[in-house]
Design a protein around this motif. Sequence first.
Motif, short mmCIF file in Angstrom:
data_model
loop_
_atom_site.label_atom_id
_atom_site.label_comp_id
_atom_site.label_asym_id
_atom_site.label_seq_id
_atom_site.Cartn_x
_atom_site.Cartn_y
_atom_site.Cartn_z
N ALA A 87 0.85 -1.21 0.00
CA ALA A 87 0.00 0.00 0.00
C ALA A 87 0.88 1.25 0.00
O ALA A 87 0.56 2.24 -0.67
CB ALA A 87 -0.93 0.00 1.20
N GLY A 88 1.99 1.20 0.73
CA GLY A 88 2.91 2.34 0.76
C GLY A 88 3.55 2.58 -0.61
O GLY A 88 3.67 3.73 -1.05
N PHE A 89 3.96 1.50 -1.27
CA PHE A 89 4.53 1.65 -2.62
C PHE A 89 3.49 2.19 -3.60
O PHE A 89 3.80 3.05 -4.42
CB PHE A 89 5.10 0.33 -3.14
N ALA A 90 2.28 1.69 -3.50
CA ALA A 90 1.21 2.17 -4.39
C ALA A 90 0.95 3.65 -4.14
O ALA A 90 0.79 4.44 -5.10
CB ALA A 90 -0.07 1.36 -4.17
N PHE A 91 0.94 4.05 -2.87
CA PHE A 91 0.75 5.47 -2.54
C PHE A 91 1.90 6.30 -3.11
O PHE A 91 1.68 7.37 -3.70
CB PHE A 91 0.66 5.66 -1.02
N ALA A 92 3.13 5.82 -2.94
CA ALA A 92 4.29 6.58 -3.42
C ALA A 92 4.21 6.78 -4.93
O ALA A 92 4.49 7.88 -5.43
CB ALA A 92 5.58 5.86 -3.05
N ARG A 93 3.82 5.74 -5.66
CA ARG A 93 3.70 5.88 -7.12
C ARG A 93 2.66 6.94 -7.48
O ARG A 93 2.90 7.78 -8.36
CB ARG A 93 3.32 4.54 -7.75
N LYS A 94 1.50 6.88 -6.81
CA LYS A 94 0.44 7.86 -7.08
C LYS A 94 0.89 9.26 -6.66
O LYS A 94 0.64 10.24 -7.36
CB LYS A 94 -0.85 7.49 -6.33
N VAL A 98 1.38 12.85 -9.10
CA VAL A 98 0.50 14.03 -8.97
C VAL A 98 1.35 15.30 -9.06
O VAL A 98 2.42 15.39 -8.46
CB VAL A 98 -0.27 13.99 -7.63
N ARG A 99 0.85 16.30 -9.83
CA ARG A 99 1.57 17.56 -9.99
C ARG A 99 0.94 18.68 -9.17
O ARG A 99 1.58 19.68 -8.89
CB ARG A 99 1.57 17.98 -11.47
N ASP A 100 -0.29 18.51 -8.76
CA ASP A 100 -1.02 19.56 -8.04
C ASP A 100 -0.87 19.33 -6.53
O ASP A 100 -1.17 18.24 -6.03
CB ASP A 100 -2.50 19.50 -8.45
N ASN A 106 -4.80 15.70 -0.76
CA ASN A 106 -5.99 14.84 -0.73
C ASN A 106 -5.60 13.37 -0.82
O ASN A 106 -6.16 12.53 -0.11
CB ASN A 106 -6.95 15.20 -1.86
N LEU A 107 -4.66 13.09 -1.69
CA LEU A 107 -4.18 11.71 -1.85
C LEU A 107 -3.54 11.22 -0.55
O LEU A 107 -3.80 10.09 -0.11
CB LEU A 107 -3.18 11.65 -3.01
N GLN A 108 -2.76 12.08 0.06
CA GLN A 108 -2.09 11.71 1.31
C GLN A 108 -3.11 11.48 2.43
O GLN A 108 -3.00 10.51 3.19
CB GLN A 108 -1.10 12.80 1.72
#
Length: 158
Positions: A87-94, A98-100, A106-108
Amino acid sequence: MSTKKAKPEMNTETHAQTAEKATDKVADQVASFAQKSVDQAQAAFEKVSEVAHGNVQMLDEAANAYKNRVTDIQLKSMEFAQLNINAGFAFARKFFAVRDPAAAMNLQQAYFKEQAEAMQRQAAELGELSVALAKESLKPVQETVTKSFASFSKSAAA
């Protein structure tokens, strides 16, 4: 006069026979007491030996139950660690895609919320496994104690 001498001799013989009979009776009683003592000591030893063997078996059962449940907890912990790392790796990729900054925040927030919920579920599951560990490890002990008290109660009643 010879009659007088015969009576004391008979009395002496009677006393000797009585003393011999009494000695034999005491010897029989001592032998009987000794035999009973040996029988009681052997019965006590056999009972202690039986309890000792039962305790060894009980400890073996408790150790096996403990080992099995600890293994379950270890495997489940490894599974949770793998899930959380993925889940941490997936979050890091997303997150790095993100540029905004607002979208990154919000993602965090969503990631932290999901992880908090996941960790709460994981902690509950590990808690259930820990309770099962305690119950199953103590089950052989409880059964042995219950049997011992039942046996003791029967012995005391007899």
